[in-house]
Design a protein around this motif. Structure first.
Motif, PDB file in Angstrom:
ATOM      1  N   THR A 192       0.847  -1.183   0.000  1.00  0.00           N
ATOM      2  CA  THR A 192       0.000   0.000   0.000  1.00  0.00           C
ATOM      3  C   THR A 192       0.885   1.235   0.000  1.00  0.00           C
ATOM      4  N   LEU A 193       0.818   1.993  -1.080  1.00  0.00           N
ATOM      5  CA  LEU A 193       1.605   3.205  -1.228  1.00  0.00           C
ATOM      6  C   LEU A 193       0.699   4.419  -1.331  1.00  0.00           C
ATOM      7  N   ILE A 194       1.133   5.520  -0.727  1.00  0.00           N
ATOM      8  CA  ILE A 194       0.499   6.819  -0.912  1.00  0.00           C
ATOM      9  C   ILE A 194       1.528   7.696  -1.604  1.00  0.00           C
ATOM     10  N   ILE A 195       1.272   8.058  -2.852  1.00  0.00           N
ATOM     11  CA  ILE A 195       2.212   8.853  -3.628  1.00  0.00           C
ATOM     12  C   ILE A 195       2.063  10.315  -3.207  1.00  0.00           C
ATOM     13  N   ALA A 196       3.114  10.863  -2.603  1.00  0.00           N
ATOM     14  CA  ALA A 196       3.061  12.236  -2.108  1.00  0.00           C
ATOM     15  C   ALA A 196       2.997  13.230  -3.263  1.00  0.00           C
ATOM     16  N   HIS A 197       2.302  14.331  -3.013  1.00  0.00           N
ATOM     17  CA  HIS A 197       2.260  15.463  -3.958  1.00  0.00           C
ATOM     18  C   HIS A 197       1.689  15.068  -5.323  1.00  0.00           C
ATOM     19  N   MET A 198       0.835  14.071  -5.354  1.00  0.00           N
ATOM     20  CA  MET A 198       0.251  13.583  -6.610  1.00  0.00           C
ATOM     21  C   MET A 198       1.322  13.141  -7.607  1.00  0.00           C
ATOM     22  N   GLY A 199       2.567  12.947  -7.099  1.00  0.00           N
ATOM     23  CA  GLY A 199       3.654  12.533  -7.979  1.00  0.00           C
ATOM     24  C   GLY A 199       4.234  13.645  -8.838  1.00  0.00           C
ATOM     25  N   VAL A 200       4.043  14.899  -8.436  1.00  0.00           N
ATOM     26  CA  VAL A 200       4.511  16.035  -9.231  1.00  0.00           C
ATOM     27  C   VAL A 200       5.977  15.877  -9.663  1.00  0.00           C
ATOM     28  N   PRO A 201       6.302  16.129 -10.895  1.00  0.00           N
ATOM     29  CA  PRO A 201       5.452  16.574 -11.999  1.00  0.00           C
ATOM     30  C   PRO A 201       4.962  15.436 -12.888  1.00  0.00           C
ATOM     31  N   GLU A 202       5.248  14.177 -12.504  1.00  0.00           N
ATOM     32  CA  GLU A 202       4.845  13.027 -13.342  1.00  0.00           C
ATOM     33  C   GLU A 202       3.432  12.585 -12.976  1.00  0.00           C
ATOM     34  N   TYR A 203       2.510  13.550 -13.002  1.00  0.00           N
ATOM     35  CA  TYR A 203       1.147  13.279 -12.569  1.00  0.00           C
ATOM     36  C   TYR A 203       0.527  12.097 -13.327  1.00  0.00           C
ATOM     37  N   SER A 204       0.603  12.130 -14.633  1.00  0.00           N
ATOM     38  CA  SER A 204      -0.085  11.122 -15.442  1.00  0.00           C
ATOM     39  C   SER A 204       0.460   9.727 -15.192  1.00  0.00           C
ATOM     40  N   GLU A 205       1.780   9.623 -15.065  1.00  0.00           N
ATOM     41  CA  GLU A 205       2.391   8.311 -14.875  1.00  0.00           C
ATOM     42  C   GLU A 205       2.007   7.703 -13.533  1.00  0.00           C
ATOM     43  N   PHE A 206       1.903   8.528 -12.498  1.00  0.00           N
ATOM     44  CA  PHE A 206       1.500   7.984 -11.197  1.00  0.00           C
ATOM     45  C   PHE A 206       0.000   7.687 -11.152  1.00  0.00           C
ATOM     46  N   LEU A 207      -0.793   8.435 -11.903  1.00  0.00           N
ATOM     47  CA  LEU A 207      -2.205   8.069 -12.039  1.00  0.00           C
ATOM     48  C   LEU A 207      -2.333   6.712 -12.735  1.00  0.00           C
ATOM     49  N   ASP A 208      -1.448   6.463 -13.701  1.00  0.00           N
ATOM     50  CA  ASP A 208      -1.441   5.145 -14.363  1.00  0.00           C
ATOM     51  C   ASP A 208      -1.236   4.032 -13.340  1.00  0.00           C
ATOM     52  N   LEU A 209      -0.285   4.241 -12.417  1.00  0.00           N
ATOM     53  CA  LEU A 209      -0.012   3.221 -11.407  1.00  0.00           C
ATOM     54  C   LEU A 209      -1.210   3.031 -10.485  1.00  0.00           C
ATOM     55  N   ALA A 210      -1.878   4.123 -10.136  1.00  0.00           N
ATOM     56  CA  ALA A 210      -3.057   4.015  -9.279  1.00  0.00           C
ATOM     57  C   ALA A 210      -4.174   3.258  -9.981  1.00  0.00           C
ATOM     58  N   GLN A 211      -4.285   3.428 -11.272  1.00  0.00           N
ATOM     59  CA  GLN A 211      -5.302   2.678 -12.008  1.00  0.00           C
ATOM     60  C   GLN A 211      -4.942   1.203 -12.119  1.00  0.00           C
ATOM     61  N   ARG A 212      -3.643   0.924 -12.127  1.00  0.00           N
ATOM     62  CA  ARG A 212      -3.190  -0.467 -12.279  1.00  0.00           C
ATOM     63  C   ARG A 212      -3.241  -1.228 -10.957  1.00  0.00           C
ATOM     64  N   TYR A 213      -3.008  -0.527  -9.845  1.00  0.00           N
ATOM     65  CA  TYR A 213      -2.936  -1.186  -8.533  1.00  0.00           C
ATOM     66  C   TYR A 213      -3.961  -0.561  -7.585  1.00  0.00           C
ATOM     67  N   ASP A 214      -4.864  -1.384  -7.083  1.00  0.00           N
ATOM     68  CA  ASP A 214      -5.935  -0.879  -6.224  1.00  0.00           C
ATOM     69  C   ASP A 214      -5.456  -0.348  -4.888  1.00  0.00           C
ATOM     70  N   ASN A 215      -4.229  -0.685  -4.497  1.00  0.00           N
ATOM     71  CA  ASN A 215      -3.716  -0.247  -3.199  1.00  0.00           C
ATOM     72  C   ASN A 215      -2.714   0.907  -3.335  1.00  0.00           C
ATOM     73  N   VAL A 216      -2.769   1.609  -4.460  1.00  0.00           N
ATOM     74  CA  VAL A 216      -1.972   2.824  -4.642  1.00  0.00           C
ATOM     75  C   VAL A 216      -2.887   4.033  -4.501  1.00  0.00           C
ATOM     76  N   TYR A 217      -2.519   4.917  -3.580  1.00  0.00           N
ATOM     77  CA  TYR A 217      -3.244   6.159  -3.334  1.00  0.00           C
ATOM     78  C   TYR A 217      -2.346   7.332  -3.729  1.00  0.00           C
ATOM     79  N   LEU A 218      -2.920   8.508  -3.799  1.00  0.00           N
ATOM     80  CA  LEU A 218      -2.150   9.733  -4.038  1.00  0.00           C
ATOM     81  C   LEU A 218      -2.601  10.788  -3.047  1.00  0.00           C
TER      82      LEU A 218
END
Length: 294
Positions: A192-218
């Protein structure tokens, strides 16, 4: 120092949303001498910052706690993080004592790639740690470091969230970015990961990971504020994905180390115009569910 206008603005925000309280997953309480060094770094506009960064809530610990509680924050963290070996275990001891005397603080712990990391992480889990902090940028380590293999395994098995600063903002590090995190999740898909700062500036790539893994938060920390939008604006094209992932986005502020008011951090989330229910979930319900808060 918080003024009445600041408190009133947060109170109006809570009233508009009918919020029972705010859960802030990204706040910093540290040993005083460590926090003073952090503030000195911000004051110097160090190389990871590169711009003026006045600390808005430069108060003593008692006042900072009173400020959060005055805003209606019902739960928060004491995010500590080491920048060198033989520091994490000591920080964990301090954070455990802080949590024991501060019941509204989620017991926080941290780690660093070193031979005894699994031992003190295991001890922190046994003592009731509810969230861990990993700072890839400041710690300057690869999350796939073999010295962390047992740590990730322990935390994955325990189901304890790790709030991880892994995006390349405000300045890239050798090991920041989505690729090392993607590789980590391939090895530990239940982590279970919480990506700090929405992953700035790689917003889209970290959103991809959240869509791929149900236990990834931002977490929203500093994101969407005028301060960040000036240099690293969140792409409007991704607003629909924010809506779709609304149950896995958590409010974070970076209090006290922010160069603007706490109210602005909340209003920046609200002005995305994704709906009252979405904002209420981000600012309270999602974290209440993740951390099993009644």
């Amino acid at each position: 120092m918080t003024d009445e206008g600041d408190r009133a603005a947060v109170a109006r925000f809570r009233s508009r949303l009918d919020l029972p309280g705010i859960i802030d997953v990204h706040t910093h309480f540290m040993p005083d001498r460590v926090l003073r060094k952090v503030w000195a770094y911000f004051d110097s506009a160090g190389p990871l910052i590169g711009r003026p960064w006045p600390i808005a809530y430069r108060d003593d610990e008692h006042e900072r706690l009173a400020t959060l509680r005055g805003f209606g924050v019902r739960a928060f963290t004491s995010l500590v993080y080491p920048h060198k070996p033989d520091m994490a275990a000591w920080l964990n001891e301090w954070a455990a004592d802080f949590a024991a005397h501060t019941p509204d603080c989620l017991h926080t712990a941290t780690f660093y790639p070193e031979h005894h990391a699994a031992s003190y992480v295991g001890a922190a889990v046994e003592s009731g740690a509810r969230i861990f902090k990993s700072h890839i940028q400041v710690g300057d380590y690869h999350p796939g470091d073999p010295l962390l293999t047992d740590v990730w395994g322990l935390l994955s098995e325990a189901g304890i969230p790790v709030l991880i600063h892994c995006g390349s903002g405000p300045a890239p590090g050798e090991f920041t970015g989505p690729e090392p995190i993607s590789a980590l999740l391939q090895r530990f898909p239940r982590l279970t990961l919480i990506i700090a700062h929405m992953g700035v500036p790689e917003y889209s790539e970290f959103l991809d990971l959240a869509q791929r893994y149900d236990n990834v938060y931002l977490d929203t920390t500093m994101s969407f504020t005028d301060f960040i939008e000036e240099r690293n604006p969140f792409p409007r094209s991704e607003y629909s994905r924010l809506a779709d992932l609304g149950d896995r986005i958590l409010f974070g502020s970076d209090f006290p180390n922010i160069p603007y008011s706490y109210a602005h951090a909340l209003e920046a989330v609200e002005r995305l115009d994704l709906g009252v229910e979405w904002v209420r979930a981000v600012c309270h319900d999602n974290a209440a569910r993740l951390f099993r808060l009644n």
